[in-house]
Write a protein that holds these residues in place. Structure first.
Motif, mmCIF file in Angstrom:
data_model
loop_
_atom_site.group_PDB
_atom_site.id
_atom_site.type_symbol
_atom_site.label_atom_id
_atom_site.label_comp_id
_atom_site.label_asym_id
_atom_site.label_seq_id
_atom_site.Cartn_x
_atom_site.Cartn_y
_atom_site.Cartn_z
ATOM 1 N N PHE A 6 -12.065 1.148 23.983
ATOM 2 C CA PHE A 6 -12.813 0.105 24.675
ATOM 3 C C PHE A 6 -14.328 0.283 24.557
ATOM 4 O O PHE A 6 -15.082 -0.593 24.935
ATOM 5 N N PHE A 7 -14.740 1.428 24.064
ATOM 6 C CA PHE A 7 -16.166 1.699 23.888
ATOM 7 C C PHE A 7 -16.599 1.272 22.495
ATOM 8 O O PHE A 7 -15.797 1.259 21.565
ATOM 9 N N PRO A 8 -17.880 0.944 22.340
ATOM 10 C CA PRO A 8 -18.373 0.625 20.992
ATOM 11 C C PRO A 8 -18.098 1.797 20.051
ATOM 12 O O PRO A 8 -18.187 2.963 20.440
ATOM 13 N N ARG A 9 -17.779 1.502 18.823
ATOM 14 C CA ARG A 9 -17.407 2.510 17.827
ATOM 15 C C ARG A 9 -18.441 3.639 17.736
ATOM 16 O O ARG A 9 -18.100 4.806 17.604
ATOM 17 N N LEU A 10 -19.709 3.291 17.855
ATOM 18 C CA LEU A 10 -20.787 4.283 17.750
ATOM 19 C C LEU A 10 -20.705 5.352 18.842
ATOM 20 O O LEU A 10 -21.094 6.490 18.638
ATOM 21 N N LEU A 11 -20.171 4.994 20.011
ATOM 22 C CA LEU A 11 -20.098 5.935 21.135
ATOM 23 C C LEU A 11 -18.805 6.754 21.177
ATOM 24 O O LEU A 11 -18.740 7.763 21.879
ATOM 25 N N ARG A 12 -17.788 6.336 20.464
ATOM 26 C CA ARG A 12 -16.478 6.993 20.587
ATOM 27 C C ARG A 12 -16.496 8.474 20.223
ATOM 28 O O ARG A 12 -15.948 9.291 20.966
ATOM 29 N N ASN A 13 -17.086 8.832 19.111
ATOM 30 C CA ASN A 13 -17.084 10.229 18.683
ATOM 31 C C ASN A 13 -17.848 11.123 19.669
ATOM 32 O O ASN A 13 -17.317 12.158 20.095
ATOM 33 N N PRO A 14 -19.077 10.744 20.085
ATOM 34 C CA PRO A 14 -19.757 11.598 21.071
ATOM 35 C C PRO A 14 -19.009 11.699 22.402
ATOM 36 O O PRO A 14 -18.944 12.774 23.000
ATOM 37 N N LEU A 15 -18.430 10.597 22.859
ATOM 38 C CA LEU A 15 -17.673 10.639 24.113
ATOM 39 C C LEU A 15 -16.437 11.521 23.978
ATOM 40 O O LEU A 15 -16.082 12.258 24.899
ATOM 41 N N HIS A 16 -15.789 11.459 22.833
ATOM 42 C CA HIS A 16 -14.619 12.308 22.599
ATOM 43 C C HIS A 16 -15.029 13.782 22.628
ATOM 44 O O HIS A 16 -14.348 14.616 23.225
#
Length: 109
Positions: A6-16
């Protein structure tokens, strides 16, 4: 198959990475190496999976796969129930599932 979708693709890796780091600090486990289906067989109790079909946090397919992998488990899919919402959408059915399951389960070793 993950709530970060549900997050923008750009934020997914750092959030993970942040989530994995916090999980490792709190539990000592690497969340990327956890394999729930393989771990289920280590649980000594009979399992009953209850999942709402409108759950947007944990895909319904996760409970279906876990149930299919574990002999003797049971599965109830509550149509239209959101995440942790089965007891709200259909409380009488939810209470009956819990009551029946725990009354028929042998005590854990």
């Amino acid at each position: 198959d993950h709530q970060l979708r549900f997050f923008p693709r750009l934020l997914r890796n750092p959030l993970h990475r942040v989530t994995a780091c916090v999980g490792r600090l709190e539990t000592g486990c690497n969340i990327d190496s956890i394999q729930p289906i393989q771990e289920l067989s280590r649980i000594p109790a009979r399992l009953y999976f209850v999942h709402g079909t409108a759950d947007f946090i944990v895909p319904t397919q996760n409970s279906i796969r876990m149930h299919a992998s574990l002999a003797g488990s049971q599965l109830h899919l509550e149509d239209g129930a959101p995440h942790i919402g089965t007891g709200i959408v259909n409380p009488a059915v939810y209470r009956n599932i819990l009551r029946t399951h725990f009354q028929s389960s042998p005590e854990a070793p």
